[in-house]
Each structure stands twice: as structure tokens, then as C-alpha cells.
Motif scaffolding. Structure first.
Motif, short mmCIF file in Angstrom:
data_model
loop_
_atom_site.label_atom_id
_atom_site.label_comp_id
_atom_site.label_asym_id
_atom_site.label_seq_id
_atom_site.Cartn_x
_atom_site.Cartn_y
_atom_site.Cartn_z
N LYS A 121 0.93 -1.15 -0.27
CA LYS A 121 -0.05 0.01 -0.03
C LYS A 121 0.99 1.16 0.11
N LYS B 187 0.99 5.59 -0.12
CA LYS B 187 0.64 6.87 0.32
C LYS B 187 1.47 7.92 -0.15
N ASP B 188 1.22 8.65 -1.34
CA ASP B 188 2.05 9.68 -1.69
C ASP B 188 1.34 10.95 -2.14
N GLY C 197 -1.96 10.28 -4.00
CA GLY C 197 -3.12 9.35 -3.11
C GLY C 197 -2.65 8.29 -2.64
N THR C 198 -3.58 7.38 -2.44
CA THR C 198 -3.28 6.17 -1.76
C THR C 198 -3.76 5.02 -2.97
N TYR C 199 -2.73 4.04 -3.17
CA TYR C 199 -2.73 3.13 -4.38
C TYR C 199 -2.03 1.69 -3.67
N ASP D 266 -6.08 0.69 -7.48
CA ASP D 266 -6.70 1.65 -6.49
C ASP D 266 -6.90 0.73 -5.23
#
Length: 114
Positions: free
Chosen positions: A17, A19-20, A23-25, A41
Motif C-alpha cells: 500500500k 500513500k504519496d 494519493g493512496t494506491y 486503487d
């Protein structure tokens, strides 16, 4: 071997996972297949995407006459190895492990995994 034969082998897939700023993906990669990766996603999308990417990766390698790496043999790993270190580092790690109330082995495993 065919593409299908390779896809049935137990490759090591890592899904992480992320987070940058975008966004989150989820990012998926195959350890043995350099550059074979996918994002999604959701975890499921990343997993589905990596399976598709693996098929394309293997197909392209075979069509162009290149070898396809096979999965790592996990049976050859015992789960232990010896690390030489300066006495001062050994002392510091032993003291930190003691402060945490765990063995030096447990503390070293924690430090290596983070």
C-alpha cells in the motif's frame, strides 16, 4: 515451457500500500521478474493487474528468445545467517534489546524488518 506453465509456478508477488502526493494506491511486483509490476486503487486491482503483467512479461520474453526466470527456491533458506559487526554495535544492540525486554535475536529481526 509455455506461458501457462510459467504462470502456474509459485512466483513471489509483493503488494504494498502506497500513500504519496498522488494519493493512496497499491503497487504490485514480482520479485523474480525484474520490471514486472502493476498498480491499482485496491489490493484486488493490483493483484489482478500483476497477473496480467506477468502474462505479458513472460510472453514477451519467450517470443524474443529470452530466458524466463523461475521462482526462487525458498527451501534453500534456513532462516538464519551470521552477521559480523563491531563490538560496539553488538553492545548497543544488546543494550537496546534489554531495554525493550526482548532477546537480541528478536530485536535484530525487528530492526531488519523495519
Amino acid at each position: 515451457m509455455t506461458v501457462k506453465d510459467y504462470l502456474e509456478l509459485p512466483y513471489n508477488i509483493v503488494i504494498k500500500k502506497i500513500k504519496d502526493e498522488s494519493g493512496t494506491y497499491y503497487h504490485a511486483a514480482v520479485l523474480e521478474l525484474d520490471g514486472c509490476q502493476s498498480t491499482g486503487d485496491t489490493y484486488g486491482e493490483a493483484y489482478s493487474g500483476i497477473l496480467e503483467a506477468m502474462e505479458g512479461y513472460i510472453e514477451t520474453k519467450l517470443e524474443n528468445g529470452f530466458d524466463v526466470p523461475v521462482p526462487l527456491d525458498t527451501d534453500k533458506y534456513s532462516g538464519k545467517f551470521v552477521v559480523r559487526m563491531p563490538k560496539s554495535l553488538h553492545q548497543r544492540l544488546a543494550m537496546e534489546a534489554s531495554q525493550e525486554g526482548v532477546s537480541l535475536n528478536q530485536y535484530a529481526l525487528y530492526k531488519l524488518s523495519h
